[in-house]
Design a protein around this motif. Structure first.
Motif, PDB file in Angstrom:
ATOM      1  N   ARG A  93      -4.947   1.896   8.749  1.00 49.18           N
ATOM      2  CA  ARG A  93      -4.256   2.902   7.940  1.00 49.18           C
ATOM      3  C   ARG A  93      -3.223   2.257   7.026  1.00 49.18           C
ATOM      4  NH1 ARG A  93      -0.146   7.599  10.108  1.00 49.18           N
ATOM      5  NH2 ARG A  93       0.299   8.503   8.053  1.00 49.18           N
ATOM      6  N   ASP A 117      -6.541   0.999  14.512  1.00 53.37           N
ATOM      7  CA  ASP A 117      -6.472   2.183  13.656  1.00 53.37           C
ATOM      8  C   ASP A 117      -5.193   2.197  12.819  1.00 53.37           C
ATOM      9  OD1 ASP A 117      -8.885   3.058  14.618  1.00 53.37           O
ATOM     10  OD2 ASP A 117      -8.029   4.436  16.092  1.00 53.37           O
ATOM     11  N   ALA A 118      -4.054   1.864  13.448  1.00 51.06           N
ATOM     12  CA  ALA A 118      -2.779   1.848  12.722  1.00 51.06           C
ATOM     13  C   ALA A 118      -2.799   0.788  11.628  1.00 51.06           C
ATOM     14  CB  ALA A 118      -1.632   1.585  13.691  1.00 51.06           C
ATOM     15  N   ARG A 153     -10.136   1.694   5.585  1.00 51.57           N
ATOM     16  CA  ARG A 153     -11.069   2.610   6.220  1.00 51.57           C
ATOM     17  C   ARG A 153     -12.457   2.427   5.602  1.00 51.57           C
ATOM     18  NH1 ARG A 153      -8.759   4.450  10.881  1.00 51.57           N
ATOM     19  NH2 ARG A 153      -6.706   5.326  10.493  1.00 51.57           N
ATOM     20  N   PRO A 192       2.821   5.542  10.448  1.00 45.11           N
ATOM     21  CA  PRO A 192       2.009   5.057  11.569  1.00 45.11           C
ATOM     22  C   PRO A 192       2.866   4.295  12.574  1.00 45.11           C
ATOM     23  CG  PRO A 192       1.809   3.552   9.737  1.00 45.11           C
ATOM     24  CD  PRO A 192       2.708   4.679   9.264  1.00 45.11           C
ATOM     25  N   ILE A 196       1.223   3.523   2.212  1.00 45.02           N
ATOM     26  CA  ILE A 196       1.884   3.685   3.513  1.00 45.02           C
ATOM     27  C   ILE A 196       3.050   2.712   3.638  1.00 45.02           C
ATOM     28  CG2 ILE A 196       1.620   3.316   5.996  1.00 45.02           C
ATOM     29  CD1 ILE A 196       0.546   5.956   5.090  1.00 45.02           C
ATOM     30  N   GLN A 242      -5.223   0.370   4.371  1.00 49.10           N
ATOM     31  CA  GLN A 242      -6.205   1.180   3.642  1.00 49.10           C
ATOM     32  C   GLN A 242      -7.568   0.502   3.609  1.00 49.10           C
ATOM     33  OE1 GLN A 242      -3.957   1.829  -0.131  1.00 49.10           O
ATOM     34  NE2 GLN A 242      -4.018   3.972   0.453  1.00 49.10           N
ATOM     35  N   THR A 283       0.852  -1.182   0.000  1.00 48.30           N
ATOM     36  CA  THR A 283       0.000   0.000   0.000  1.00 48.30           C
ATOM     37  C   THR A 283       0.894   1.241   0.000  1.00 48.30           C
ATOM     38  OG1 THR A 283      -0.068   0.182   2.409  1.00 48.30           O
ATOM     39  CG2 THR A 283      -1.697  -1.267   1.368  1.00 48.30           C
TER      40      THR A 283
END
Length: 504
Positions: free
Chosen positions: A237, A233-234, A242, A216, A33, A240, A31
């Motif tokens: 993220r 949450d991390a 969400r 993150p 991130i 991806q 991803t």
């Protein structure tokens, strides 16, 4: 994916099989991130290779600029390595206490500040203090960057990704040598040109520092601290995912016994931790004795081997001209040799999943010994031309084999053989052990080179390489391609009796 199914998955299972892959992107693809983390971790290794190996290029200039003795010159090369040792040992441990992300940012802030100070150092004490600070930042990067990668990547690509980032250490070595050639080839080159060489790195370091604020926290680490919501949450993220809650990430809290942060003493327990510590630390110590000794002083040895007596006579009345010329010759030779560091790491990335890190480390150590033996054989050859050929052939063989084998694999192994709760501490201790060997070599090398010549040193380093192969074989633990949560029982210490193929 339903809520019940999601709740029983672990962090690594999510990383290996995201609940909602994006259209057009396979599950194994990174991803944005994950790519950002890879780029920023790679930059840290590039800066290490560039700065540490460029010190070897700049050493004659710094020696002339500050009128250093042999012992003081040794102190210059050793100080940054001592800093790496201290940073890996103490700052690396903080990645277990404070989290991977905080130290990932803090180390690059320290590196940039001390690098800027280094370029304007007015005296030897200030220069040494800045070298120590830079070294501590780079030392912290050893465990922290590794963990930022290994704890956010799928199992199937973990080894290749970590080694891919580590490859930039070799790229940095080549870039440092190339930068030195460019700066020293300028018409106005002087003994102070080393300041320009390092000053050009300050802005890129500052940009990488800013980039690390956008990463993150490691969800593995958050879970071991009992911070389940933050871990979800991390992880969301990173992957991806969400969106609606039913398609989101759900994690179960770890039992309290698996969330206890371990200490240095736990690295030496006789339940398998001691074996992991020996495997991660002893070969790295033996490997760095050779790698940093050869890497830092390759320009000096090359300049000596390729010295031009007529040019030396012309420079007899101008010591500054002679120092700049010798530095340029050494840098040009080092560029060619250091290119094989890049070739070696590319081989490591390509074959690590096929042969495993343990096997590649053993073969690499034996190959390093062969390269050092070839270089040492130059002493018994009467022809000056053949001596030069053997030195180049030996160093090229060494640089290729060390990056295909122990220089890359010790870094990879150290970040995988310890459980999450103590992974930063264990990897930091292993890196510190390696840099202890590097600092010893760097400090003693100038004196030993003056007192005994290069041949006895090369033979001694050859013996160290063979010892590294023996220790790796004796204490082998193979984690290549294995889910680290399964290997370490989600946070528990590695036992002596595990899957039979773990030690295969």
């Amino acid at each position: 994916m339903g809520q019940q199914a999601a709740s029983i998955l672990t962090v690594q299972q999510y990383l290996d099989e995201p609940p909602r892959p994006q259209a057009g992107r396979g599950r194994s693809a990174k991803t944005p991130i994950q790519r950002l983390i890879f780029f920023l971790a790679s930059a840290g290794k590039l800066f290490e290779g560039l700065v540490i190996f460029m010190i070897g290029m700049a050493l004659p200039l710094i020696t002339e600029d500050f009128a250093l003795s042999s012992a003081e010159a040794g102190l210059v090369t050793a100080t940054s390595l001592v800093g790496i040792l201290l940073g890996a040992l103490f700052l690396g441990h903080l990645s277990d206490e404070l989290g991977r992300r905080k130290m990932f940012i803090a180390e690059m802030v320290l590196f940039t500040v001390f690098l800027a100070g280094f370029t304007i150092s007015p005296s030897l004490p200030v220069l040494l203090a800045c070298l120590l600070g830079m070294g501590m930042a780079l030392g912290c990067d050893y465990p922290t960057a590794h963990l930022m990668l290994s704890e956010t990547m799928p199992t199937s690509s973990r080894s290749r990704t970590v080694l891919g980032a580590f490859a930039f250490q070799a790229v940095g070595a080549v870039a440092g040598a190339t930068l030195a050639v460019v700066v020293l080839s300028m018409p106005n080159a002087s003994v102070s040109s080393w300041r320009v060489m390092f000053g050009l790195v300050v802005l890129p370091a500052a940009l990488v520092t800013v980039g690390r604020f956008f990463t993150p926290q490691s969800p593995h680490w958050l879970l071991t601290r009992g911070r389940v919501t933050e871990a979800e949450d991390a992880l969301a993220r990173i992957l991806q995912v969400r969106g609606e809650k039913s398609a989101g990430v759900r994690l179960d809290a770890l039992p309290a016994s698996q969330r206890v942060s371990e200490s240095y003493a736990d690295l030496f327990r006789h339940d398998g931790s001691l074996r992991a510590t020996i495997l991660a630390s002893a070969p790295w110590f033996l490997q760095d004795l050779s790698t940093y000794g050869i890497g830092i002083f390759t320009p000096v040895i090359i300049a000596t081997a390729l010295s031009d007596p007529f040019a030396e006579a012309a420079d007899a009345q101008d010591s500054v001209s002679g120092v700049v010329r010798d530095s340029l010759v050494g840098a040009q030779g080092a560029v060619m040799i250091d290119l094989f560091l890049v070739v070696g790491i590319l081989v490591a990335i390509h074959f690590v999943d096929r042969f495993g890190s343990i096997r590649m480390q053993i073969v690499g150590f034996v190959g390093c010994a062969a390269g050092l033996g070839i270089a040492a054989a130059s002493a018994v050859v009467p022809s000056a031309t053949m001596q030069t050929v053997l030195i180049f052939a030996g160093f090229i063989t060494f640089q290729f084999m060390t990056n295909a084998g122990p220089n890359a694999q010790t870094y990879l192994i150290a970040g995988e053989v310890f459980p999450t709760s103590v992974r930063g501490t264990g990897a930091g201790f292993a890196a510190a052990s390696g840099k202890a060997g590097a600092a010893i070599t760097a400090f003693l090398f100038p004196t030993l080179l003056d007192g005994f010549g290069q041949t006895p040193i090369l033979i001694g380093l050859m013996v160290c390489s063979l010892a590294g192969a023996a220790v790796t074989s004796r204490f082998r633990i193979d984690t290549t391609g294995k889910n680290l949560e399964v290997v370490h029982e989600v946070g528990q210490a590695l036992p002596l009796t595990v899957e039979p193929d773990l030690y295969a």
